[in-house]
Every structure is written in structure tokens, then in C-alpha cells.
Design a protein around this motif. Structure first.
Motif, mmCIF file in Angstrom:
data_model
loop_
_atom_site.group_PDB
_atom_site.id
_atom_site.type_symbol
_atom_site.label_atom_id
_atom_site.label_comp_id
_atom_site.label_asym_id
_atom_site.label_seq_id
_atom_site.Cartn_x
_atom_site.Cartn_y
_atom_site.Cartn_z
ATOM 1 N N HIS A 86 0.832 -1.212 0.000
ATOM 2 C CA HIS A 86 0.000 0.000 0.000
ATOM 3 C C HIS A 86 0.864 1.259 0.000
ATOM 4 O O HIS A 86 0.526 2.263 -0.632
ATOM 5 N N GLU A 87 1.996 1.185 0.705
ATOM 6 C CA GLU A 87 2.851 2.377 0.826
ATOM 7 C C GLU A 87 3.853 2.524 -0.317
ATOM 8 O O GLU A 87 4.595 3.517 -0.391
ATOM 9 N N ASP A 134 5.513 3.487 -3.746
ATOM 10 C CA ASP A 134 5.357 4.400 -4.885
ATOM 11 C C ASP A 134 6.358 3.953 -5.949
ATOM 12 O O ASP A 134 6.999 2.908 -5.804
ATOM 13 N N LYS A 157 -9.288 6.435 -5.745
ATOM 14 C CA LYS A 157 -8.223 5.429 -5.727
ATOM 15 C C LYS A 157 -7.366 5.516 -6.984
ATOM 16 O O LYS A 157 -6.144 5.354 -6.926
ATOM 17 N N ILE A 190 -5.067 8.471 -6.575
ATOM 18 C CA ILE A 190 -3.987 8.106 -5.649
ATOM 19 C C ILE A 190 -2.935 7.265 -6.366
ATOM 20 O O ILE A 190 -1.724 7.487 -6.223
ATOM 21 N N ARG A 198 1.038 8.000 -6.848
ATOM 22 C CA ARG A 198 2.070 7.038 -6.425
ATOM 23 C C ARG A 198 2.972 6.629 -7.581
ATOM 24 O O ARG A 198 4.177 6.425 -7.410
ATOM 25 N N ASN A 246 1.951 13.393 -2.409
ATOM 26 C CA ASN A 246 1.413 12.418 -1.455
ATOM 27 C C ASN A 246 -0.022 12.805 -1.107
ATOM 28 O O ASN A 246 -0.320 13.987 -0.925
ATOM 29 N N THR A 249 -4.073 10.948 0.473
ATOM 30 C CA THR A 249 -4.874 9.811 0.932
ATOM 31 C C THR A 249 -6.323 10.067 0.521
ATOM 32 O O THR A 249 -6.670 11.173 0.096
ATOM 33 N N LEU A 273 -10.333 13.278 -1.617
ATOM 34 C CA LEU A 273 -8.883 13.087 -1.595
ATOM 35 C C LEU A 273 -8.248 14.182 -0.740
ATOM 36 O O LEU A 273 -8.617 15.354 -0.848
ATOM 37 N N LYS A 320 -1.554 15.784 0.938
ATOM 38 C CA LYS A 320 -0.673 15.844 2.112
ATOM 39 C C LYS A 320 0.649 16.554 1.830
ATOM 40 O O LYS A 320 1.237 17.156 2.720
#
Length: 312
Positions: free
Chosen positions: A160-161, A163, A221, A224, A228, A249, A251, A281, A284
Motif C-alpha cells: 500500500h505504501e 510508490d 483510488k 492516488i 504514487r 502524497n 490519501t 482526496l 498531504k
């Protein structure tokens, strides 16, 4: 016993890891072939491809032909009489005359689980498509684009984390390790080639600056995954009051407003909240023109972002 003679072809960072592995495993790297130097950055200074710099650091001979299939290039390769030609993200298509030169094989290290994501940008597209795993395939090269018989594969999960940067680095190491094993297995005739199923193939097209333009009508999604997949270049981007800025970045959360996609619905130290077609969204980390990349929290200390503005 004589060392295994290698001609190595590659250009970007991804390829340097395989070149290092061959060197560290005591292969006789007779020649490193890479693309030409390019002018980069604001000063337009001439910069070496990553593979060229690595080869020079290792004391290896470098060759940078405009056309690898030229008569001069082919003669140079034939005179070396290599056991293997190893290709890792080189950037030019090889004609059959070159593919037939090595004693054993001309092999390619490709950063996907073929036949998925043939083409120039397999790592980016694996992230864009929300794949749960990816990997590296080593294939015997033929004249088609990433269509050769598969010799070996190795896979890893996409976290998930992850990139582009983290996945690139993992796959570069995975590919280098698999390359060393595969060369050994080919020499020992301990392998089985498997033809690719063309009906399962997909194409990973090249990445351009325009690839990063965010469409706020898309699902959160998907946006996102675009973010990434485009770090560190070209970076996903959008416009606030006609000023284009980059998003590094973000979420997503359940939709907090019925406003139209692209509308800024909340601004806080937590981030900038933007509607998508199905969610909200939260940006960040961003970068406005002529400013450093920074967290939204830091950006808001000296700058204002208005609720109600629609990003384009």
C-alpha cells in the motif's frame, strides 16, 4: 577456465544494479553500451546516463552508438564474440543480426510479470492499475517488443505504501539477483523457456509530463495510484487559480461533501480536501512553482488555500 564474456546494454538507474551484480560476480564485462549523453536541468548541462557513470566508475569500456544496428556497431559486437548479451532498459530495438551474436543467448531483464505490461513503463503502469503484485521476467530476446520466450520470473507484492521509487528499487535488486541465477542456469542447461500468451498481454506506454494531469472526475483510488506511480517524475499535477502545482502524497476518505469533483471542500493542517467522483482526496504533500516540495501543513504557514475553488 575462462570467464563468461558479457556485453551489457542499459541506460537508466534500474540497469546499474544488474551491471554491478555482473561485476561483483566476476563476469568478464567486455563492453557496456548505453544511450547518448543528454542535456538536463535548468543549466542544460550535458549529463551521462546512469549506466555510463557506473561503468566508468567500475573501469569498464563504454560505447554510445546512435544506432546499435549500424554496420559499425554490429562489427564491434561480433569482434568481441560474447557468451551473452544482457539488455536492461537499453532503449533501442535490436535486429536479429545482433540477437544471433552471443554464444548462448541475448537476454533481457524486464520489470514486469510478462506478458503483462510490455513496453517502456511497466513499473508505473503496475501502480496505475492497482496491481497487487509485480516482478521481473528474464526473457530470450527476439525482434518483437518484449515478446520473447520467458526463461525465469520472480515476483513481489506491491505494498500500500509503495510508490514508483520504492518499487523501482525493489525490482532493480530482484532483477539483478535473478539475472545472476539465470545466466548460471542457462550455462548449465538447467532451464525451460516458456512462450508468452499474447492473449494475456498488456502494453505499458511511455510516460510524458501530460500523463500526470489529474482528472478529478476519476475515482479517488485511481488518482492516488496516479500520484504514487509518477514520483519522482513527472509528478501528478493540477491547477489552483490557473497556477499548476505538483502533488507528491495524498490519501482518500469517504466523501465529505456533495460538491462537484475537483472542488476544495476543506483546508486544515491535515491537508487540502478535494472531491473526486466517489470520495474525498486529501493532499498531504505538494510543490508550487518556485517553491520547495513540502507538507501542506508547512505550506499553509505562509500561504492561503481557499475553500470552494475548483481545481482544474
Amino acid at each position: 577456465m575462462s570467464k563468461t564474456k558479457i556485453i551489457f546494454m542499459g541506460t537508466p538507474d534500474f540497469a546499474t544494479v544488474s551491471l554491478e551484480a555482473l561485476y561483483e560476480n566476476n563476469y568478464d564485462i567486455k563492453l557496456v553500451i548505453t544511450q547518448g549523453d543528454k542535456k538536463r536541468g535548468r543549466g542544460k548541462k550535458l549529463q551521462y546516463p546512469s549506466v555510463k557513470q557506473e561503468a566508468l566508475d567500475l573501469g569498464l569500456e563504454v560505447y554510445q552508438p546512435k544506432d546499435i544496428n549500424s554496420k559499425e556497431s554490429i562489427e564491434k559486437l561480433k569482434n568481441i564474440s560474447p557468451d551473452f548479451i544482457v539488455v536492461v532498459a537499453f532503449g533501442q530495438i535490436l535486429k536479429k543480426e545482433i540477437l544471433d551474436i552471443p554464444k548462448y543467448k541475448c537476454i533481457n531483464v524486464h520489470a514486469s510479470l510478462l506478458p503483462k505490461f510490455r513496453g517502456a513503463a511497466p513499473i508505473n503502469h503496475a501502480i496505475f492499475n492497482d496491481e497487487k503484485e509485480t516482478g521481473v521476467t528474464i526473457m530470450e530476446m527476439e525482434e518483437g517488443l518484449d515478446t520473447g520466450d520467458m526463461i525465469s520470473k520472480s515476483s513481489i507484492p506491491i505494498l500500500h505504501e509503495d510508490d514508483y521509487i520504492s518499487l523501482h528499487n525493489k525490482l532493480a535488486k530482484l532483477g539483478a539477483d535473478l539475472l545472476i541465477k539465470t545466466i548460471k542456469n542457462i550455462k548449465e542447461n538447467n532451464y525451460k523457456s516458456i512462450a508468452q500468451d499474447d492473449s494475456l498481454s498488456s502494453y505499458a506506454s511511455m510516460i510524458y509530463k501530460s500523463t500526470g494531469k489529474i482528472n478529478w472526475n476519476n475515482k479517488g483510488k485511481d488518482i492516488i495510484n496516479l500520484i504514487r506511480g509518477l514520483v519522482p517524475w513527472p509528478v501528478a499535477h493540477t491547477s489552483y487559480k490557473d497556477i499548476n502545482f505538483k502533488i507528491y502524497n495524498a490519501t482518500i476518505v469517504d466523501k465529505i461533501s456533495d460538491d462537484v469533483p475537483g472542488k476544495i471542500v476543506k483546508v486544515s493542517e491535515e491537508g487540502i480536501f478535494i472531491n473526486t467522483c466517489d470520495s474525498t482526496l486529501i493532499i498531504k504533500e505538494l510543490q508550487f512553482p518556485n517553491k520547495k516540495r513540502m507538507s501542506v501543513e508547512n505550506y499553509l504557514r505562509g500561504n492561503n488555500i481557499e475553500v470552494g475553488i475548483k481545481l482544474e
